[in-house]
Design a protein around this motif. Structure first.
Motif, short mmCIF file in Angstrom:
data_model
loop_
_atom_site.label_atom_id
_atom_site.label_comp_id
_atom_site.label_asym_id
_atom_site.label_seq_id
_atom_site.Cartn_x
_atom_site.Cartn_y
_atom_site.Cartn_z
N CYS A 170 124.67 5.13 65.28
CA CYS A 170 125.43 4.04 64.65
C CYS A 170 124.77 2.74 65.07
CB CYS A 170 126.91 4.08 65.06
SG CYS A 170 127.20 3.95 66.84
N TYR A 171 125.26 1.63 64.54
CA TYR A 171 124.55 0.36 64.74
C TYR A 171 125.50 -0.71 65.26
CZ TYR A 171 120.95 2.84 62.27
OH TYR A 171 120.01 3.79 61.93
N GLN A 172 124.98 -1.52 66.19
CA GLN A 172 125.77 -2.54 66.86
C GLN A 172 125.62 -3.93 66.26
OE1 GLN A 172 124.26 -1.65 70.94
NE2 GLN A 172 126.38 -1.11 71.44
N LYS A 173 124.91 -4.00 65.14
CA LYS A 173 124.77 -5.27 64.43
C LYS A 173 124.88 -5.00 62.93
CE LYS A 173 121.87 -7.77 67.76
NZ LYS A 173 120.56 -8.48 67.96
N ALA A 174 125.40 -5.99 62.21
CA ALA A 174 125.54 -5.85 60.77
C ALA A 174 124.19 -5.69 60.10
CB ALA A 174 126.29 -7.04 60.19
N THR A 192 130.35 -2.31 65.48
CA THR A 192 129.87 -0.93 65.38
C THR A 192 130.02 -0.47 63.94
OG1 THR A 192 130.41 -0.32 67.67
CG2 THR A 192 130.21 1.47 66.09
N ALA A 193 128.97 0.14 63.40
CA ALA A 193 129.01 0.68 62.04
C ALA A 193 128.42 2.09 62.04
CB ALA A 193 128.24 -0.22 61.07
N TRP A 194 129.20 3.03 61.54
CA TRP A 194 128.78 4.44 61.45
C TRP A 194 128.81 4.86 59.99
CZ3 TRP A 194 132.59 8.93 61.51
CH2 TRP A 194 131.91 10.15 61.46
N THR A 195 127.74 5.51 59.54
CA THR A 195 127.63 5.94 58.15
C THR A 195 127.58 7.46 58.06
OG1 THR A 195 126.49 3.94 57.45
CG2 THR A 195 126.18 5.88 56.08
N GLY A 196 128.31 8.01 57.12
CA GLY A 196 128.30 9.44 56.86
C GLY A 196 128.33 9.71 55.38
N PHE A 255 133.66 3.27 50.82
CA PHE A 255 133.05 4.42 50.18
C PHE A 255 132.15 3.95 49.03
CE2 PHE A 255 137.05 5.78 52.01
CZ PHE A 255 136.74 6.98 52.63
N HIS A 256 130.93 4.51 48.99
CA HIS A 256 129.96 4.17 47.96
C HIS A 256 129.85 5.34 46.97
CE1 HIS A 256 128.21 0.88 50.54
NE2 HIS A 256 128.72 1.66 51.47
N TYR A 305 121.37 10.74 49.07
CA TYR A 305 122.57 11.02 48.29
C TYR A 305 122.18 11.55 46.92
CZ TYR A 305 121.60 6.44 46.14
OH TYR A 305 121.00 5.38 45.50
N ASN A 306 123.16 12.13 46.25
CA ASN A 306 122.99 12.54 44.86
C ASN A 306 124.30 12.30 44.13
OD1 ASN A 306 124.71 14.83 45.37
ND2 ASN A 306 122.93 15.96 46.12
N GLU A 307 124.37 12.77 42.90
CA GLU A 307 125.54 12.51 42.07
C GLU A 307 126.79 13.26 42.54
OE1 GLU A 307 123.23 15.89 40.25
OE2 GLU A 307 122.82 13.95 41.19
N ASP A 308 126.63 14.19 43.51
CA ASP A 308 127.76 14.97 44.01
C ASP A 308 128.25 14.48 45.37
OD1 ASP A 308 127.56 16.56 41.76
OD2 ASP A 308 126.31 18.07 42.73
N THR A 309 127.81 13.31 45.79
CA THR A 309 128.18 12.82 47.13
C THR A 309 128.73 11.40 47.06
OG1 THR A 309 125.98 11.90 47.57
CG2 THR A 309 126.36 14.19 48.22
N THR A 310 129.40 11.04 48.13
CA THR A 310 129.81 9.66 48.36
C THR A 310 129.51 9.33 49.81
OG1 THR A 310 131.67 8.10 48.36
CG2 THR A 310 132.18 10.36 48.89
N HIS A 311 129.02 8.14 50.06
CA HIS A 311 128.76 7.69 51.42
C HIS A 311 129.95 6.86 51.92
CE1 HIS A 311 124.05 7.93 51.47
NE2 HIS A 311 124.65 9.09 51.37
N PHE A 312 130.24 6.98 53.21
CA PHE A 312 131.26 6.12 53.79
C PHE A 312 130.68 5.36 54.98
CE2 PHE A 312 131.75 10.12 56.17
CZ PHE A 312 131.79 9.67 57.48
N ASP A 313 131.18 4.17 55.19
CA ASP A 313 130.86 3.34 56.35
C ASP A 313 132.15 3.11 57.12
OD1 ASP A 313 128.06 2.87 55.75
OD2 ASP A 313 128.76 1.54 54.15
N PHE A 314 132.13 3.47 58.39
CA PHE A 314 133.27 3.20 59.28
C PHE A 314 132.85 2.02 60.16
CE2 PHE A 314 135.89 3.79 63.05
CZ PHE A 314 137.12 4.12 62.50
N ILE A 315 133.48 0.86 59.96
CA ILE A 315 133.00 -0.38 60.56
C ILE A 315 134.08 -1.01 61.43
CG2 ILE A 315 132.06 -2.68 60.10
CD1 ILE A 315 131.15 -1.61 57.36
N LEU A 316 133.69 -1.36 62.64
CA LEU A 316 134.55 -2.10 63.57
C LEU A 316 133.86 -3.41 63.93
CD1 LEU A 316 135.20 0.89 66.02
CD2 LEU A 316 136.79 0.08 64.26
#
Length: 428
Positions: A292-296, A365-369, A194-195, A211-222
């Motif tokens: 999502c992305y298949q490479k780092a 695999t990396a997914w960001t939300g 979480f960022h 993003y703004n000051e009211d959000t957080t980003h997450f990365d789900f990484i496998l």
């Protein structure tokens, strides 16, 4: 020379305006204070991170933890003058017990909870997609073609976040899963990070979510997962999105279309799961782009699809009896008497697209939300593009105007010089 100097001034003004706009976007809007395992002196499980984001109008309290079920809880309160007691308290004795109700609370009687929401990551699905359909619904039950990893402490062991996290990046990393499963996850092959932000901007990495000051980003990484006998392995994840709303206005997913793909080339939509569809400005949201992305190292060529399933609202009975909920920080905050009234919906997400080579192509695999409060951000043309367009359209106009003025002045000056010379010849 006059035209050159004028054009130089116009260009300087455009650069100055762009610089002012861009630098203003980095003005901090919240004061962030991060506490890792606050109040814990012994066994903390995977750990808990508490981030207090204090603003002028309110305070957001972010709780990220892998104690029980990995979850992110966001509590919005009024901002108190008493900064020392303007915070959450955690009862670790209760958090480590079988009944965690009341383990998260506010101590100051002046603190008013204005809103709360968040997400629970409940299960990971690994399925052998021999038909290459990239469709999770083709595997409705557990079996030889489907392995399910339950994200609670009885099955999954998490690393101590003290070893992985910092003030603005909270990392929940799986140490190992049940070794009795046919394919086990070990050595941090699954990460949820979480960022945190104190200002507004866009992520440096694709898909460049705003993003703004009211959000957080997450990365789900496998990554680097031993898929066992599943040579055509794909993955999916189950989540529960929740909010304190008790009304009958069900959560909904909005598919927002866009003709602009400046930030994510080839992606022309963004999805928002909103807790209050009729009052988005005062609710929570989960936002993602269907990629999502298949490479780092994320590039357009390494992108593949994210497919959503749901949302499906949970019944009161499901909320009261589901182990994922009863073992989460969500139950610790709301308690047994309120958990049934909390609005909850679960959604599944699968990663992959037919003919993309499966997960095994790159074993990554990396997914960001994005998890946030208020109206979900919408893609719009950036300041840089506006400046470039303005310069592209403005400079020809400037050249035409100054060119016309220059020609007129030159003709007038030439005519005046010719008249003077003729007069002088007549006098002589």
């Amino acid at each position: 020379m006059a035209i050159t100097r004028a054009l130089g001034r116009v260009f300087s003004v455009l650069v100055l305006i762009s610089f002012v706009i861009l630098t203003n976007s980095y003005t901090p809007k919240r004061q962030l204070n991060t506490y890792l395992n606050p109040g814990c002196t012994e066994d903390c499980g995977g750990g808990l991170a508490y981030v207090k984001a204090r603003g002028e109008q309110d305070t957001l309290h972010f709780v990220f933890t892998s104690v029980g079920t990995p979850s992110a809880l966001v509590i919005r309160t009024n901002t108190l003058q008493d900064r020392e007691n303007d915070k959450l308290t955690f009862d670790w004795t209760k958090l480590r017990s079988n009944d965690t109700a009341g383990a998260v609370y506010t101590t100051n009687h002046l603190t008013k909870v204005l809103y709360s929401y968040g997400i629970i990551f409940t299960r990971l699905f690994q399925y052998n997609d021999t038909s290459d359909d990239a469709d999770l619904t083709h595997f409705p039950t557990r079996g030889p073609e489907l392995t399910v990893y339950d994200f609670h402490s009885d099955v999954t062991e998490w690393e101590n976040l003290l070893d992985t996290s910092s003030d603005e990046l909270i990392v929940l990393k799986v140490q190992q899963t049940d070794p009795d499963l046919p394919t086990a996850i070990v050595n941090g092959s699954l990460t949820i990070q979480f960022h945190l932000f104190d200002h507004g901007d866009r992520s440096d990495d694709l898909p460049h979510l705003e993003y703004n000051e009211d959000t957080t980003h997450f990365d789900f990484i496998l990554h680097d997962i031993d898929t066992g006998n599943m040579s055509n392995a794909r993955y999916g994840v189950e989540t529960i999105f929740f909010s304190m709303d008790t009304d009958k206005d069900n959560m909904a997913i909005e598919d927002v279309k866009s003709i602009d793909d400046e930030y994510s080339p080839g992606v022309f939509s963004i999805n928002n799961l909103v807790s209050r569809p009729s009052d988005k400005g005062n609710g929570g949201f989960l936002q993602w782009k269907p990629i999502c992305y298949q490479k780092a190292t994320r590039t357009r060529s390494s992108g593949t699809a994210v497919k959503k399933y749901g949302p499906q609202a949970l019944t009161v009975a499901e909320k009261m009896s589901t182990d994922f909920i009863n073992n989460s920080i969500v139950y610790a905050f709301y308690g047994a008497d309120k958990i049934g009234d909390v609005k909850m919906t679960y959604s599944n997400f699968s990663f992959g697209l037919s003919k993309d080579g499966f997960f095994t192509k790159n074993n990554y695999t990396a997914w960001t939300g994005s998890l946030g409060y208020g109206v979900p951000p919408a893609d719009k043309v950036s300041t840089l593009v506006i400046a470039v367009i303005s310069a592209g359209l403005g400079l020809p106009v400037v050249l035409m105007v100054f060119g016309g003025v220059f020609v007129c002045v030159k003709k007038r000056f030439t005519k005046k010089s010719s008249t003077s010379s003729f007069s002088e010849n007549r006098i002589n």
